[in-house]
Design an enzyme around this catalytic site. Structure first.
Site, PDB file in Angstrom:
ATOM      1  N   LYS A   2       0.883  -1.158   0.000  1.00  0.00           N
ATOM      2  CA  LYS A   2       0.000   0.000   0.000  1.00  0.00           C
ATOM      3  C   LYS A   2       0.925   1.212   0.000  1.00  0.00           C
ATOM      4  O   LYS A   2       1.605   1.492   0.987  1.00  0.00           O
ATOM      5  CB  LYS A   2      -0.909   0.012   1.239  1.00  0.00           C
ATOM      6  CG  LYS A   2      -1.778   1.251   1.274  1.00  0.00           C
ATOM      7  CD  LYS A   2      -2.548   1.397   2.569  1.00  0.00           C
ATOM      8  CE  LYS A   2      -2.923   2.852   2.764  1.00  0.00           C
ATOM      9  NZ  LYS A   2      -3.467   3.123   4.095  1.00  0.00           N
ATOM     10  N   GLY A  46      -7.470   9.486   9.900  1.00  0.00           N
ATOM     11  CA  GLY A  46      -7.762   9.623  11.325  1.00  0.00           C
ATOM     12  C   GLY A  46      -8.736  10.725  11.668  1.00  0.00           C
ATOM     13  O   GLY A  46      -9.022  10.963  12.846  1.00  0.00           O
ATOM     14  N   THR A  49      -8.378   3.844  12.366  1.00  0.00           N
ATOM     15  CA  THR A  49      -8.741   4.636  13.536  1.00  0.00           C
ATOM     16  C   THR A  49     -10.209   4.509  13.916  1.00  0.00           C
ATOM     17  O   THR A  49     -10.544   4.470  15.110  1.00  0.00           O
ATOM     18  CB  THR A  49      -8.407   6.120  13.287  1.00  0.00           C
ATOM     19  OG1 THR A  49      -7.036   6.218  12.915  1.00  0.00           O
ATOM     20  CG2 THR A  49      -8.626   6.956  14.542  1.00  0.00           C
TER      21      THR A  49
END
Lengths: 80, 257
Positions: free
Chosen positions: B100, B161, B210
């Site tokens: 990734k 996040g 998150t």
């Protein structure tokens, strides 16, 4: 008499014996060679070369592995 | 529903929810949350081994690489050189050719540096990596990434996040129409409805960390996300009714007194 060498491992100074290999260093650090990557002076080593590569004075060794992460992980500063 | 598999670069995935492994209280919680989420792809970061305290447990002792697809990321990399270096290290550590790819532009937003991303992707694809790029919700960049050989693109919903949910649904829809590879909405999901919405728009998968790890009860949120992604996917496949301004009676008028 065997000479001692000064190397850097993950940014920290460390002594090792002259003639020791990357594989010896990993064993000394109790790191199993599975799923770690080793960079010797910025060159990423093949696993099969761990036992062949001798450490030299001033070598910089980085030993890395996988930790928990989404994005920007590992230091608790943030993940996605 | 499990016939509805996601295929990327010849690899089949059962789950359309992918999860990160950061920010959990401990490895036991990480493992439990992943189990409950039903995810079969988990992202990990590459970092220095702690050589002074070897008693520290290893993440991969808790997450079996035979059971899960381990997707290493280049999180925390702000330059092409760093991202390429971390991707190579991840491969050397011996999981797979998957990465990734993140090339971040700025610490405050963690938005991708898309110019750097394309450059790094080119280098890695040439070296045989399967590059899944974390990108902005920019259809043009998504197309460029596919053109150079990325087998999927991972546009953000919102900053990493942030929990803001999908900031730009129209761009995501344009991306889905523009590129013919799987779209994995990555980053910014806050709660279950955000994930469901992404799937309803036609995303092929959602990646989050998150939203689960930071919830008051991460295990319960992991379960919520599993259902949200599943429900969103089903709704997308089922095809929603069009929005209309006025009512349409669902009971017949005929037969009324």
């Amino acid at each position: 008499m065997v000479d001692a060498l000064q190397i850097q491992v993950n940014g920290q100074p460390r002594d090792c014996w002259s003639g020791s290999t990357v594989g010896d260093l990993l064993r000394e650090l109790e790191i199993t060679t599975e799923r770690v990557a080793v960079e010797l002076n910025l060159e990423i080593l093949d696993r099969k070369d761990f036992e062949l590569r001798n450490l030299k004075q001033g070598d910089r060794v980085e030993i890395l592995s996988f930790i928990g992460g989404g994005s920007l992980a590992g230091d608790g500063k943030g993940t996605n | 529903m499990y016939d509805d598999r996601l295929v990327i670069a010849g690899r089949e995935f059962k789950s359309r929810l992918w999860v990160g492994t950061g920010k959990y209280k401990d490895f036991a919680e990480t493992r439990k949350a992943i189990e409950v989420s039903g995810a079969d792809v988990v992202t990990v970061a590459v970092r220095r081994v702690n050589i002074t305290d070897r008693s520290k447990e290893n993440l991969l002792d808790f997450i079996d690489p035979k059971k899960y697809t381990i997707l290493p990321n280049t999180a925390g990399c702000y330059t092409v050189e760093d991202a390429v270096r971390y991707a190579r290290l991840a491969r050397a550590a011996g999981v797979s050719d998957l990465v990734k790819l993140e090339v971040l532009g700025d610490e405050k937003t963690l938005f991708p540096d898309t110019a750097g991303l394309i450059e790094a992707a080119k280098i890695l694809i040439k070296e045989g990596f399967i590059v899944l790029p974390y990108t902005n919700d920019d259809p043009i960049v998504a197309k460029k990434l596919v053109d150079i050989g990325c087998p999927a693109v991972m546009p953000l919903a919102a900053p990493i996040g942030s929990g803001l949910g999908i900031r730009n649904p129209y761009n995501l829809k344009i991306i889905m129409e523009t590129v013919k590879v799987p779209i994995i909405v990555d980053a910014g999901v806050g709660t279950a409805s955000d994930a469901a919405l992404a799937m309803e728009y036609g995303a092929d998968a959602v990646l989050m960390n998150t939203a689960i790890a930071g919830a008051k009860d991460p295990i319960a949120m992991a379960e919520a996300m599993k259902y949200a992604v599943h429900a969103g996917r089903l709704a997308y496949k089922a095809g929603r009714i069009p929005r209309k301004l006025y009512a349409t009676a669902s009971s017949p008028i005929e037969g009324m007194l």
